[in-house]
Design a protein around this motif. Structure first.
Motif, mmCIF file in Angstrom:
data_model
loop_
_atom_site.group_PDB
_atom_site.id
_atom_site.type_symbol
_atom_site.label_atom_id
_atom_site.label_comp_id
_atom_site.label_asym_id
_atom_site.label_seq_id
_atom_site.Cartn_x
_atom_site.Cartn_y
_atom_site.Cartn_z
ATOM 1 N N TYR A 174 0.816 -1.215 0.000
ATOM 2 C CA TYR A 174 0.000 0.000 0.000
ATOM 3 C C TYR A 174 0.851 1.267 0.000
ATOM 4 O O TYR A 174 0.318 2.373 -0.053
ATOM 5 C CB TYR A 174 -0.933 0.023 1.217
ATOM 6 N N LEU A 175 2.180 1.116 0.051
ATOM 7 C CA LEU A 175 3.069 2.270 0.060
ATOM 8 C C LEU A 175 3.307 2.791 -1.350
ATOM 9 O O LEU A 175 3.306 2.030 -2.315
ATOM 10 C CB LEU A 175 4.415 1.904 0.689
ATOM 11 N N ALA A 176 3.527 4.098 -1.460
ATOM 12 C CA ALA A 176 3.863 4.720 -2.741
ATOM 13 C C ALA A 176 5.242 4.246 -3.185
ATOM 14 O O ALA A 176 6.060 3.805 -2.368
ATOM 15 C CB ALA A 176 3.839 6.239 -2.604
ATOM 16 N N GLU A 177 5.516 4.331 -4.466
ATOM 17 C CA GLU A 177 6.788 3.849 -5.004
ATOM 18 C C GLU A 177 7.983 4.524 -4.348
ATOM 19 O O GLU A 177 8.987 3.886 -4.054
ATOM 20 C CB GLU A 177 6.827 4.074 -6.523
ATOM 21 N N ASP A 178 7.875 5.829 -4.092
ATOM 22 C CA ASP A 178 8.987 6.556 -3.473
ATOM 23 C C ASP A 178 9.208 6.079 -2.039
ATOM 24 O O ASP A 178 10.341 5.991 -1.564
ATOM 25 C CB ASP A 178 8.693 8.060 -3.486
ATOM 26 N N PHE A 179 8.117 5.767 -1.347
ATOM 27 C CA PHE A 179 8.191 5.238 0.012
ATOM 28 C C PHE A 179 8.825 3.848 -0.009
ATOM 29 O O PHE A 179 9.719 3.532 0.790
ATOM 30 C CB PHE A 179 6.776 5.176 0.591
ATOM 31 N N LYS A 180 8.390 3.011 -0.954
ATOM 32 C CA LYS A 180 8.939 1.653 -1.065
ATOM 33 C C LYS A 180 10.436 1.671 -1.355
ATOM 34 O O LYS A 180 11.198 0.829 -0.853
ATOM 35 C CB LYS A 180 8.235 0.892 -2.196
ATOM 36 N N ALA A 181 10.842 2.643 -2.181
ATOM 37 C CA ALA A 181 12.250 2.708 -2.587
ATOM 38 C C ALA A 181 13.181 2.924 -1.396
ATOM 39 O O ALA A 181 14.336 2.515 -1.414
ATOM 40 C CB ALA A 181 12.448 3.817 -3.616
ATOM 41 N N THR B 4 0.128 10.683 5.030
ATOM 42 C CA THR B 4 -0.116 11.429 3.803
ATOM 43 C C THR B 4 -0.217 10.433 2.652
ATOM 44 O O THR B 4 0.342 9.336 2.723
ATOM 45 C CB THR B 4 1.012 12.447 3.510
ATOM 46 N N PHE B 5 -0.922 10.842 1.598
ATOM 47 C CA PHE B 5 -1.206 9.950 0.484
ATOM 48 C C PHE B 5 -0.964 10.668 -0.842
ATOM 49 O O PHE B 5 -1.034 11.899 -0.920
ATOM 50 C CB PHE B 5 -2.663 9.483 0.528
ATOM 51 N N THR B 6 -0.677 9.875 -1.863
ATOM 52 C CA THR B 6 -0.517 10.422 -3.200
ATOM 53 C C THR B 6 -1.178 9.483 -4.199
ATOM 54 O O THR B 6 -1.339 8.289 -3.928
ATOM 55 C CB THR B 6 0.989 10.590 -3.542
ATOM 56 N N LYS B 7 -1.575 10.026 -5.353
ATOM 57 C CA LYS B 7 -2.222 9.221 -6.376
ATOM 58 C C LYS B 7 -1.179 8.614 -7.305
ATOM 59 O O LYS B 7 -0.321 9.310 -7.834
ATOM 60 C CB LYS B 7 -3.182 10.093 -7.209
ATOM 61 N N GLU B 8 -1.260 7.294 -7.496
ATOM 62 C CA GLU B 8 -0.398 6.592 -8.441
ATOM 63 C C GLU B 8 -1.276 5.684 -9.289
ATOM 64 O O GLU B 8 -1.942 4.796 -8.744
ATOM 65 C CB GLU B 8 0.672 5.770 -7.712
ATOM 66 N N ASN B 9 -1.293 5.924 -10.603
ATOM 67 C CA ASN B 9 -2.132 5.131 -11.508
ATOM 68 C C ASN B 9 -3.589 5.124 -11.055
ATOM 69 O O ASN B 9 -4.256 4.082 -11.010
ATOM 70 C CB ASN B 9 -1.598 3.695 -11.619
ATOM 71 N N ASP B 10 -4.079 6.320 -10.671
ATOM 72 C CA ASP B 10 -5.464 6.527 -10.240
ATOM 73 C C ASP B 10 -5.824 5.785 -8.958
ATOM 74 O O ASP B 10 -7.013 5.585 -8.659
ATOM 75 C CB ASP B 10 -6.442 6.108 -11.348
ATOM 76 N N ALA B 11 -4.837 5.364 -8.186
ATOM 77 C CA ALA B 11 -5.094 4.685 -6.911
ATOM 78 C C ALA B 11 -4.334 5.409 -5.800
ATOM 79 O O ALA B 11 -3.207 5.862 -5.996
ATOM 80 C CB ALA B 11 -4.657 3.228 -6.983
ATOM 81 N N TRP B 12 -4.963 5.522 -4.630
ATOM 82 C CA TRP B 12 -4.307 6.168 -3.506
ATOM 83 C C TRP B 12 -3.230 5.254 -2.921
ATOM 84 O O TRP B 12 -3.447 4.055 -2.735
ATOM 85 C CB TRP B 12 -5.315 6.516 -2.419
ATOM 86 N N LYS B 13 -2.062 5.828 -2.646
ATOM 87 C CA LYS B 13 -0.967 5.106 -2.014
ATOM 88 C C LYS B 13 -0.447 5.933 -0.833
ATOM 89 O O LYS B 13 -0.502 7.165 -0.849
ATOM 90 C CB LYS B 13 0.173 4.857 -3.006
#
Length: 277
Positions: free
Chosen positions: A55-62, A115-124
């Motif tokens: 459920y984490l954003a790509e930047d968070f996962k990185a 905090t959340f951001t949209k990635e590929n139209d999905a909240w992460k």
């Protein structure tokens, strides 16, 4: 007089309906981030860290692997999650925010902000912030970063140990050396804090560090050396720690100063200087 009260009641009624409508719209527009938060914590409750990590954003996962996420949740007692409640919620310009608390199985309450951001139209999930508990001193704890007009850092964390400081400096210098040899700061830029990436493109960094690229200095030799870092590292008013020191190279010494903020669950580079003299 009756007519006056009738008009007054209609006005009050209209205001109440308007407020209710605003609340309904607010809850509807933020339902997506609440759903993601609920799914994330359900995975945490089931001790399914792999699913929680998804459920984490790509930047968070990185910057945060499953082990680091599990460690963060364990230290905050959040692994014993029971329920959550949100006192503040907002969505604006593709960014979302939840502020509230998590209740643990033992009945404890942990203040938390996400905090959340949209990635590929999905909240992460872009960041998870938890107020540090226990006795603290300004010298031991970094404050939330608010550098320039950039967004704040994701969390407050203890000053890294000396071994961790060495690892940070070594990694940043390694990434810098790779980019200098490649004559492009693309690799280096991937490892810096998002707040710095938002302000500097690869082209910008190529210009900033152009003298190193032109000099064709091969700093990869530093991979085999351990940097010496000055003692007394503290976080400034923006939550940034500055690591200063040198590499024991001869005949000239490589001096450095690197700045880090706590972002996405770990310390990330926001300032880099190196001088050979």
């Amino acid at each position: 007089m009756k007519r006056f009260f009738s008009i007054l009641l209609k006005i009050i009624g209209g205001v109440v309906v308007f407020i209710i409508l605003i609340l309904v719209i607010a809850f509807y527009s933020t339902s997506g981030i609440v759903d993601v938060a609920d799914e994330f914590f359900q995975a945490v409750k089931e001790k399914n860290i792999a699913r929680a990590h998804s459920y984490l954003a790509e930047d968070f996962k990185a910057s945060t692997d499953e082990a680091a996420l599990s460690d963060f949740l364990s230290k905050g007692a959040i692994l014993n999650y029971k329920d959550s409640s949100w006192s503040e919620r907002s969505v604006e310009n593709g960014q979302g925010k939840l502020s509230g608390s998590v209740t643990t199985e033992s009945g404890g309450t942990v203040p938390i902000e996400m905090t959340f951001t949209k990635e590929n139209d999905a909240w992460k999930i872009y960041s998870i912030q938890k107020q540090a508990a226990g006795l603290q001193s300004v010298s031991d704890v970094g404050e939330e970063a608010t550098r320039s007009a950039a967004p704040p850092s994701d969390a407050t964390s203890s000053i890294p140990s000396k071994a961790e400081q060495i690892a940070l400096v070594s990694q940043s210098m390694h990434d810098f050396a790779i980019s200098i040899n490649a004559k492009s700061m693309n690799h280096f830029r991937k490892g810096i804090a998002k707040m710095w990436r938002d302000q500097a493109s690869v082209k910008d960094l190529n210009e900033i560090y152009g003298s190193y690229i032109k000099a064709e200095a091969d700093l990869s030799i530093l991979d085999n050396l351990e940097p010496t870092i000055e003692d007394g590292v503290k976080a400034d008013e923006n939550g940034m720690i500055s690591l200063k020191g040198y590499y024991p190279t001869k005949p000239k010494r490589v001096n450095f100063e690197q700045g880090y903020i706590y972002e996405g669950g770990e310390w990330k580079l926001v300032m880099f200087n190196a001088l050979i003299k």
